[in-house]
Design an enzyme around this catalytic site. Structure first.
Site, PDB file in Angstrom:
ATOM      1  N   SER A   1       0.820  -1.213   0.000  1.00  0.00           N
ATOM      2  CA  SER A   1       0.000   0.000   0.000  1.00  0.00           C
ATOM      3  C   SER A   1       0.853   1.261   0.000  1.00  0.00           C
ATOM      4  O   SER A   1       0.360   2.342  -0.334  1.00  0.00           O
ATOM      5  CB  SER A   1      -0.940   0.004   1.216  1.00  0.00           C
ATOM      6  OG  SER A   1      -0.190   0.011   2.412  1.00  0.00           O
TER       7      SER A   1
ATOM      8  N   TYR B   1      12.987  -6.007  16.380  1.00  0.00           N
ATOM      9  CA  TYR B   1      13.046  -5.707  14.942  1.00  0.00           C
ATOM     10  C   TYR B   1      14.329  -6.282  14.331  1.00  0.00           C
ATOM     11  O   TYR B   1      14.293  -6.964  13.304  1.00  0.00           O
ATOM     12  CB  TYR B   1      12.981  -4.187  14.704  1.00  0.00           C
ATOM     13  CG  TYR B   1      13.020  -3.825  13.232  1.00  0.00           C
ATOM     14  CD1 TYR B   1      11.892  -3.999  12.432  1.00  0.00           C
ATOM     15  CD2 TYR B   1      14.184  -3.334  12.643  1.00  0.00           C
ATOM     16  CE1 TYR B   1      11.917  -3.682  11.080  1.00  0.00           C
ATOM     17  CE2 TYR B   1      14.219  -3.019  11.289  1.00  0.00           C
ATOM     18  CZ  TYR B   1      13.082  -3.185  10.509  1.00  0.00           C
ATOM     19  OH  TYR B   1      13.109  -2.883   9.174  1.00  0.00           O
TER      20      TYR B   1
ATOM     21  N   LYS C   1      14.726  -9.302  11.462  1.00  0.00           N
ATOM     22  CA  LYS C   1      15.394  -9.145  10.160  1.00  0.00           C
ATOM     23  C   LYS C   1      16.560 -10.141  10.024  1.00  0.00           C
ATOM     24  O   LYS C   1      16.874 -10.581   8.908  1.00  0.00           O
ATOM     25  CB  LYS C   1      15.848  -7.699   9.972  1.00  0.00           C
ATOM     26  CG  LYS C   1      14.662  -6.731   9.841  1.00  0.00           C
ATOM     27  CD  LYS C   1      13.739  -7.152   8.708  1.00  0.00           C
ATOM     28  CE  LYS C   1      12.536  -6.256   8.521  1.00  0.00           C
ATOM     29  NZ  LYS C   1      11.703  -6.643   7.383  1.00  0.00           N
TER      30      LYS C   1
HETATM   31  N1  NAP Z   1      12.320   2.211   5.279  1.00  0.00           N
HETATM   32  C1  NAP Z   1      13.439   1.739   5.814  1.00  0.00           C
HETATM   33  O1  NAP Z   1      14.312   2.499   6.274  1.00  0.00           O
HETATM   34  C2  NAP Z   1      13.668   0.249   5.844  1.00  0.00           C
HETATM   35  C3  NAP Z   1      14.979  -0.198   6.071  1.00  0.00           C
HETATM   36  C4  NAP Z   1      15.222  -1.571   6.105  1.00  0.00           C
HETATM   37  C5  NAP Z   1      14.184  -2.462   5.893  1.00  0.00           C
HETATM   38  N2  NAP Z   1      12.921  -1.994   5.682  1.00  0.00           N
HETATM   39  C6  NAP Z   1      11.859  -3.001   5.481  1.00  0.00           C
HETATM   40  O2  NAP Z   1      11.184  -2.740   4.268  1.00  0.00           O
HETATM   41  C7  NAP Z   1       9.860  -3.257   4.345  1.00  0.00           C
HETATM   42  C8  NAP Z   1       8.886  -2.190   3.875  1.00  0.00           C
HETATM   43  O3  NAP Z   1       8.958  -1.098   4.768  1.00  0.00           O
HETATM   44  P1  NAP Z   1       8.680   0.408   4.343  1.00  0.00           P
HETATM   45  O4  NAP Z   1       9.849   1.191   4.741  1.00  0.00           O
HETATM   46  O5  NAP Z   1       8.175   0.480   2.962  1.00  0.00           O
HETATM   47  O6  NAP Z   1       7.534   0.742   5.408  1.00  0.00           O
HETATM   48  P2  NAP Z   1       6.086   1.349   5.243  1.00  0.00           P
HETATM   49  O7  NAP Z   1       6.103   2.506   4.319  1.00  0.00           O
HETATM   50  O8  NAP Z   1       5.602   1.538   6.637  1.00  0.00           O
HETATM   51  O9  NAP Z   1       5.284   0.158   4.545  1.00  0.00           O
HETATM   52  C9  NAP Z   1       5.001  -1.028   5.240  1.00  0.00           C
HETATM   53  C10 NAP Z   1       3.991  -1.817   4.433  1.00  0.00           C
HETATM   54  O10 NAP Z   1       3.622  -2.977   5.188  1.00  0.00           O
HETATM   55  C11 NAP Z   1       2.203  -3.003   5.330  1.00  0.00           C
HETATM   56  N3  NAP Z   1       1.821  -3.570   6.609  1.00  0.00           N
HETATM   57  C12 NAP Z   1       2.140  -3.112   7.861  1.00  0.00           C
HETATM   58  N4  NAP Z   1       1.534  -3.855   8.787  1.00  0.00           N
HETATM   59  C13 NAP Z   1       0.819  -4.808   8.113  1.00  0.00           C
HETATM   60  C14 NAP Z   1      -0.020  -5.861   8.530  1.00  0.00           C
HETATM   61  N5  NAP Z   1      -0.278  -6.096   9.829  1.00  0.00           N
HETATM   62  N6  NAP Z   1      -0.597  -6.640   7.592  1.00  0.00           N
HETATM   63  C15 NAP Z   1      -0.370  -6.402   6.276  1.00  0.00           C
HETATM   64  N7  NAP Z   1       0.427  -5.425   5.817  1.00  0.00           N
HETATM   65  C16 NAP Z   1       1.009  -4.628   6.741  1.00  0.00           C
HETATM   66  C17 NAP Z   1       1.780  -1.542   5.249  1.00  0.00           C
HETATM   67  O11 NAP Z   1       0.454  -1.417   4.772  1.00  0.00           O
HETATM   68  P3  NAP Z   1      -0.863  -1.208   5.653  1.00  0.00           P
HETATM   69  O12 NAP Z   1      -0.552  -0.224   6.720  1.00  0.00           O
HETATM   70  O13 NAP Z   1      -1.857  -0.730   4.619  1.00  0.00           O
HETATM   71  O14 NAP Z   1      -1.204  -2.557   6.168  1.00  0.00           O
HETATM   72  C18 NAP Z   1       2.727  -1.042   4.165  1.00  0.00           C
HETATM   73  O15 NAP Z   1       2.222  -1.332   2.900  1.00  0.00           O
HETATM   74  C19 NAP Z   1       9.651  -3.691   5.799  1.00  0.00           C
HETATM   75  O16 NAP Z   1       9.811  -5.093   5.898  1.00  0.00           O
HETATM   76  C20 NAP Z   1      10.761  -2.975   6.542  1.00  0.00           C
HETATM   77  O17 NAP Z   1      11.137  -3.643   7.720  1.00  0.00           O
HETATM   78  C21 NAP Z   1      12.641  -0.672   5.631  1.00  0.00           C
END
Ligand code: NAP
Length: 263
Positions: free
Chosen positions: A17, A157, A161
């Site tokens: 999303s 967290y 990971k």
């Molecule tokens: N951004 C960073 O700095 C970073 C760094 C390293 C790794 N990551 C990893 O990258 C991935 C994506 O993160 P992002 O940064 O894009 O974060 P984000 O913008 O918060 O997106 C997270 C996504 O996961 C969905 N989500 C959260 N809780 C959920 C649930 N209970 N059921 C189904 N969907 C759920 C959210 O959608 P809804 O709220 O609509 O459910 C959203 O689409 C994650 O695994 C995160 O740990 C991110």
């Protein structure tokens, strides 16, 4: 003369999303993938689906689901079983816990593990049956550099990971003959909503990557069939040295007796 058009490949992206998942969806649509988008916010995904269909002509289906909820997760698993055309699973959905471990609610800890660990493992298992029948079957698991740096993050967290990285590395070995390609992607700080949701200001962090650059780099690693892709790491040899040092330890573990320092 009748012309048959080849079916488009089909990818399922969790956490689609917003953020990294929504960007994967956009990039995969540009590459001609039909899509199934999964997250809780159905309205946001419907909007994205409409935009991507108009822009690229691909078919985009939306499946709203809370992946921490066991009934929702099981209905998504059934959808995967019923959709053998899926050739790519992007396990991206994930979240963090605000605050320190000591202040965390036990149910919130459980929820994070259910999302970051449990849903990723279950969806991988269910998808594999179909993926093995595709010549280009693949799973992309979104981990984090914090898998390698637990000291600089919250314990739950970082450990979740580390699970994603170890899980992917083990699958790469156990299913080496399956024809399925497994990629672990380790982003560092990337500009998405995850920071604000975790009670942090992304602008306080040094060295934040824009989400488009992160996903483009991760897909460049995918195209090269890299096992572990770390987009911000400038010197790839540093990762290779660490990984080789780790692998060199493995034969050392097979000993009938404890090391002299423990005797
Ligand atoms: N951004 C960073 O700095 C970073 C760094 C390293 C790794 N990551 C990893 O990258 C991935 C994506 O993160 P992002 O940064 O894009 O974060 P984000 O913008 O918060 O997106 C997270 C996504 O996961 C969905 N989500 C959260 N809780 C959920 C649930 N209970 N059921 C189904 N969907 C759920 C959210 O959608 P809804 O709220 O609509 O459910 C959203 O689409 C994650 O695994 C995160 O740990 C991110």
């Amino acid at each position: 003369m009748s012309q048959t058009t080849a079916a488009k490949p089909l990818a399922l992206v969790t956490g689609a999303s917003t953020g990294i998942g929504a960007t994967y969806a956009a990039r995969l649509a540009d590459r001609g993938y039909d899509l199934i988008l999964v997250a809780r916010d159905g309205a946001k995904m419907e909007k994205l689906a409409a935009e991507l269909s108009v822009k690229t002509g691909v078919d985009v289906r939306v499946f709203p689901a809370d992946l921490t909820d066991s009934a929702s997760l099981k209905s998504l698993e059934q959808l995967i079983r019923d959709t053998p055309a899926i050739s790519l699973l992007v396990n991206n959905a994930g979240s963090t816990l605000p605050g320190k471990f000591n202040d965390s609610d036990a149910d919130a800890i459980d929820g994070l593990i259910r999302l970051n660990v449990n849903s990723l493992a279950r969806l991988s298992r269910v998808a594999l049956d179909g993926l093995q029948k595709h010549p280009q079957g693949a799973i992309i698991n979104i981990a984090s550099v914090l898998a390698l740096a637990p000291e600089i993050s919250g314990p739950v967290y970082a450990a979740s990971k580390a699970f994603v990285l170890a899980f992917t590395q083990s699958l790469q070995v156990e299913l080496a003959d399956s024809g399925v390609y497994f990629q672990a992607v380790l982003p560092a700080a990337t500009r998405t909503d995850i920071w604000e949701k975790g009670g942090k200001n992304v602008d306080d962090i040094q060295g934040v990557m824009e989400v488009g650059e992160l996903v483009d780099a991760a897909l460049a690693g995918f195209d090269k069939k890299e096992r572990v892709t770390i987009p911000p790491l400038q010197d790839e040899n540093k990762w290779l040295a660490l990984d080789n040092a780790r692998k060199a330890l493995l034969p050392e573990f097979l000993q009938s007796h404890a090391a002299p320092r423990y005797r």
